[in-house]
Design a protein around this motif. Structure first.
Motif, mmCIF file in Angstrom:
data_model
loop_
_atom_site.group_PDB
_atom_site.id
_atom_site.type_symbol
_atom_site.label_atom_id
_atom_site.label_comp_id
_atom_site.label_asym_id
_atom_site.label_seq_id
_atom_site.Cartn_x
_atom_site.Cartn_y
_atom_site.Cartn_z
ATOM 1 N N LEU A 173 0.923 -0.972 0.084
ATOM 2 C CA LEU A 173 -0.023 -0.112 0.037
ATOM 3 C C LEU A 173 1.005 1.263 0.112
ATOM 4 O O LEU A 173 1.658 1.286 0.717
ATOM 5 N N THR A 174 0.673 2.245 -0.929
ATOM 6 C CA THR A 174 1.291 3.332 -1.198
ATOM 7 C C THR A 174 1.377 4.352 -0.011
ATOM 8 O O THR A 174 2.490 4.804 0.531
ATOM 9 N N PRO A 175 0.246 4.645 0.518
ATOM 10 C CA PRO A 175 0.224 5.739 1.783
ATOM 11 C C PRO A 175 0.664 5.275 2.917
ATOM 12 O O PRO A 175 1.578 5.898 3.515
ATOM 13 N N ALA A 176 0.894 3.969 3.220
ATOM 14 C CA ALA A 176 1.695 3.347 4.513
ATOM 15 C C ALA A 176 3.440 3.580 4.127
ATOM 16 O O ALA A 176 3.947 3.926 5.012
ATOM 17 N N ALA A 177 3.586 3.417 2.931
ATOM 18 C CA ALA A 177 5.007 3.597 2.478
ATOM 19 C C ALA A 177 5.365 5.008 2.706
ATOM 20 O O ALA A 177 6.470 5.468 3.007
ATOM 21 N N ILE A 178 4.537 5.889 2.329
ATOM 22 C CA ILE A 178 4.991 7.365 2.414
ATOM 23 C C ILE A 178 5.014 7.720 3.955
ATOM 24 O O ILE A 178 5.873 8.516 4.403
ATOM 25 N N SER A 179 3.989 7.249 4.653
ATOM 26 C CA SER A 179 4.074 7.446 6.101
ATOM 27 C C SER A 179 5.305 7.023 6.741
ATOM 28 O O SER A 179 6.213 7.552 7.626
ATOM 29 N N SER A 180 5.922 5.668 6.290
ATOM 30 C CA SER A 180 7.023 5.283 6.684
ATOM 31 C C SER A 180 8.377 6.113 6.494
ATOM 32 O O SER A 180 9.277 6.149 7.347
ATOM 33 N N PRO A 212 -6.401 9.827 -0.347
ATOM 34 C CA PRO A 212 -5.641 9.509 0.827
ATOM 35 C C PRO A 212 -4.584 10.071 1.244
ATOM 36 O O PRO A 212 -3.811 10.150 2.101
ATOM 37 N N TYR A 213 -4.067 10.862 0.057
ATOM 38 C CA TYR A 213 -2.876 11.644 0.346
ATOM 39 C C TYR A 213 -3.159 13.198 1.073
ATOM 40 O O TYR A 213 -2.119 13.607 1.601
ATOM 41 N N GLU A 214 -4.383 13.478 1.430
ATOM 42 C CA GLU A 214 -4.661 14.688 1.972
ATOM 43 C C GLU A 214 -4.030 14.703 3.428
ATOM 44 O O GLU A 214 -3.885 15.785 3.981
ATOM 45 N N ARG A 215 -4.148 13.453 4.147
ATOM 46 C CA ARG A 215 -3.376 13.643 5.608
ATOM 47 C C ARG A 215 -1.938 14.073 5.572
ATOM 48 O O ARG A 215 -1.590 14.483 6.879
ATOM 49 N N PHE A 216 -1.312 13.858 4.437
ATOM 50 C CA PHE A 216 0.127 14.145 4.653
ATOM 51 C C PHE A 216 0.225 15.694 4.481
ATOM 52 O O PHE A 216 1.242 16.193 5.027
ATOM 53 N N ALA A 217 -0.580 16.284 3.704
ATOM 54 C CA ALA A 217 -0.562 17.765 3.701
ATOM 55 C C ALA A 217 -0.905 18.250 4.875
ATOM 56 O O ALA A 217 -0.124 19.249 5.551
ATOM 57 N N VAL A 218 -1.848 17.564 5.714
ATOM 58 C CA VAL A 218 -2.456 18.146 6.887
ATOM 59 C C VAL A 218 -1.395 17.849 7.986
ATOM 60 O O VAL A 218 -1.086 18.862 8.761
ATOM 61 N N GLU A 219 -0.942 16.588 8.396
ATOM 62 C CA GLU A 219 -0.065 16.155 9.383
ATOM 63 C C GLU A 219 1.151 16.407 9.330
ATOM 64 O O GLU A 219 1.869 16.556 10.392
ATOM 65 N N TYR A 220 1.753 16.577 8.022
ATOM 66 C CA TYR A 220 3.135 16.485 7.813
ATOM 67 C C TYR A 220 3.723 17.945 7.219
ATOM 68 O O TYR A 220 4.671 18.194 6.859
ATOM 69 N N SER A 221 2.569 18.541 6.752
ATOM 70 C CA SER A 221 2.796 19.871 5.842
ATOM 71 C C SER A 221 3.794 19.748 4.914
ATOM 72 O O SER A 221 4.715 20.472 4.452
ATOM 73 N N MET A 240 4.456 23.031 -9.860
ATOM 74 C CA MET A 240 3.201 23.416 -9.006
ATOM 75 C C MET A 240 3.667 23.138 -7.495
ATOM 76 O O MET A 240 3.523 23.840 -6.494
ATOM 77 N N LEU A 241 4.863 22.234 -7.392
ATOM 78 C CA LEU A 241 5.335 22.015 -5.950
ATOM 79 C C LEU A 241 6.272 23.008 -5.619
ATOM 80 O O LEU A 241 6.100 23.474 -4.421
ATOM 81 N N ILE A 242 6.930 23.461 -6.461
ATOM 82 C CA ILE A 242 7.902 24.780 -6.043
ATOM 83 C C ILE A 242 6.943 25.957 -5.740
ATOM 84 O O ILE A 242 7.186 26.874 -4.884
ATOM 85 N N ARG A 243 5.929 26.265 -6.417
ATOM 86 C CA ARG A 243 5.079 27.340 -5.982
ATOM 87 C C ARG A 243 4.476 27.005 -4.555
ATOM 88 O O ARG A 243 4.307 28.055 -3.818
ATOM 89 N N GLN A 244 3.859 25.767 -4.646
ATOM 90 C CA GLN A 244 3.525 25.639 -3.051
ATOM 91 C C GLN A 244 4.571 25.794 -1.953
ATOM 92 O O GLN A 244 4.268 26.278 -0.805
ATOM 93 N N VAL A 245 5.737 25.445 -2.016
ATOM 94 C CA VAL A 245 6.812 25.499 -1.371
ATOM 95 C C VAL A 245 7.356 27.075 -0.988
ATOM 96 O O VAL A 245 7.129 27.576 0.092
ATOM 97 N N ASN A 246 7.106 27.848 -1.843
ATOM 98 C CA ASN A 246 7.385 29.153 -2.011
ATOM 99 C C ASN A 246 6.320 29.842 -1.123
ATOM 100 O O ASN A 246 6.753 30.969 -0.573
ATOM 101 N N GLU A 247 4.990 29.309 -1.379
ATOM 102 C CA GLU A 247 3.980 30.024 -0.787
ATOM 103 C C GLU A 247 3.625 29.776 0.634
ATOM 104 O O GLU A 247 2.594 30.109 1.224
ATOM 105 N N GLY A 248 4.383 28.496 0.934
ATOM 106 C CA GLY A 248 4.052 28.083 2.258
ATOM 107 C C GLY A 248 2.973 27.437 2.376
ATOM 108 O O GLY A 248 2.466 26.853 3.561
ATOM 109 N N ARG A 249 2.605 26.898 1.372
ATOM 110 C CA ARG A 249 1.262 25.861 1.207
ATOM 111 C C ARG A 249 1.597 24.323 1.367
ATOM 112 O O ARG A 249 2.627 24.021 0.752
ATOM 113 N N ALA A 250 0.603 23.495 1.844
ATOM 114 C CA ALA A 250 0.786 22.147 1.819
ATOM 115 C C ALA A 250 -0.563 21.583 1.538
ATOM 116 O O ALA A 250 -1.310 21.377 2.352
ATOM 117 N N GLU A 251 -0.727 21.267 0.155
ATOM 118 C CA GLU A 251 -1.940 20.887 -0.138
ATOM 119 C C GLU A 251 -1.590 19.634 -1.130
ATOM 120 O O GLU A 251 -0.533 19.342 -1.940
#
Length: 381
Positions: A173-180, A212-221, A240-251
């Protein structure tokens, strides 16, 4: 855009790359992990690293199903073929992966075991129907993408009353690996780069959706952008990732909206839930034992569970100490860091799964010429 060629437009690629260069702040480093092995190969196939500024670093994740399977599970599959005299059916990528004592499924077949390559789980079921006097075991591996077909074949076997067919289940399962990766206490000690965001997998997300990825944005920013496999997909996701990082967003953003929805494929998820349940723990190469990170066949379908049908003994098997597949899958090391890479370990003579699999990071480096840079660097050192 409707056609593949439009996602490979060189002019547009250069324009997006120029936006990346202009928006990536020179004062900071961007470490972005592409989880999926298919993305790793696409990144090198299309020369994307050469289009990125030096401070945008792509880190290769554990999204290669062949690579993450530990030696102990491969050894068990070989034991099924050798000791229990079954017809063992496997996808082609698994055939050459070295197990204990460098023994692979291909070598076991050369020694007399009945190991056969199949293109689908249904091929294995057909073999069972054609050989009613033999036990046929399907060696099932893969992330959420390949899990629904395995579920379907189990239902089909039950419907047809096929008694000599079973599945050796290794779906993860992918989400579990990202958590690990994000939780790993070893990461700091091993020198894992601080990850600023993830390029989310494409095929997996068509099944499970983006939710399923939304919790990584919320819990881990941590920002996540799901991307397709074409060069414009990947470049746009990086932007899109660079823009999020620059703007301090985690979505969670979905660049691959032409194929991925928030909810995913409801019918596929339903049949998987009907057929499988989560294991308490499962061993991953490079990640160790990860809780609730893999699936096992439900009790209602126990007659099709090879682990229940055959007495198999799991033995802890040591990895090749010189092979860096584990740290590479963890994002700690690069193929360039491995002393075996491109010398003792090549696609013709693989010493680890990352060089065997069509989604392995080492195979990507080697196939698309990155190994030449590695060899030049080693020689100059």
């Amino acid at each position: 855009m409707k056609y593949v060629d439009e996602y490979r437009d060189g002019k547009l690629a250069r324009e997006i790359a120029e936006r990346i260069r202009s928006e990536a702040l020179p004062s900071r480093q961007y470490n972005l992990m592409e989880f999926c092995g298919g993305h790793t190969h696409a990144i090198f196939r299309y020369g994307i690293p050469d289009l990125l500024p030096d401070n945008v670093n792509m880190v290769h994740g554990p999204g290669c199903p062949v690579c993450v399977l530990p030696i102990s599970r491969l050894d068990t599959a070989i034991e099924l073929a050798v000791t229990h005299n079954v017809i063992l059916c496997s996808y082609g990528d698994m055939m050459r992966v070295p197990g204990s004592r460098k023994r692979s499924l291909l070598k076991a077949r050369a020694e007399g075991a009945d190991v056969r390559m199949v293109y689908s789980s249904m091929d294995a079921l057909k073999l069972a129907q054609d050989n009613p006097d033999r036990e046929v075991v399907f060696f099932a591996i893969g992330f959420e993408t390949t899990t629904p077909p395995t579920a379907l074949v189990i239902h089909q076997a039950k419907k047809l009353g096929v008694k000599n067919f079973s599945v050796f289940c290794n779906h993860v399962l992918t989400p579990a690996a990202i958590s690990s990766i994000l939780d790993s206490p070893e990461a700091g000690a091993l020198g894992l780069l601080k990850l600023d965001g993830f390029v989310g997998p494409a095929h997996v997300s068509t099944v499970i959706g983006s939710q399923p990825y939304e919790r990584f944005a919320v819990e881990y920013s941590k920002p996540i952008v799901i991307a397709g496999f074409e060069p414009l997909d990947l470049l746009q996701a990086i932007l899109m990732l660079i823009r999020q990082v620059n703007e301090g967003r985690a979505e969670v953003e979905n660049e691959f909206s032409r194929a991925v929805t928030r909810q995913g494929n409801e019918r596929a998820k339903q049949i998987v839930d009907e057929t499988f349940e989560e294991r308490d723990s499962f061993e991953w190469r490079g990640l160790g034992f990860v809780p609730r990170s893999a699936l096992q066949i439900r009790a209602e379908f126990a007659e099709f569970d090879a682990e229940k049908r055959f007495p198999v003994e799991y033995r802890s098997s040591a990895e090749n100490s010189a092979c860096l597949c584990g740290p590479i899958l963890h994002g700690v090391k690069s193929p360039r860091d491995c002393t075996l890479f491109g010398g003792a370990c090549t696609p013709e003579n693989p010493l680890g799964p990352c060089m065997v699999s069509s989604e392995g990071a080492c195979a990507a480096y080697y196939s698309y010429g990155r190994h030449q840079e590695s060899l030049i660097a080693k020689e100059s050192a």
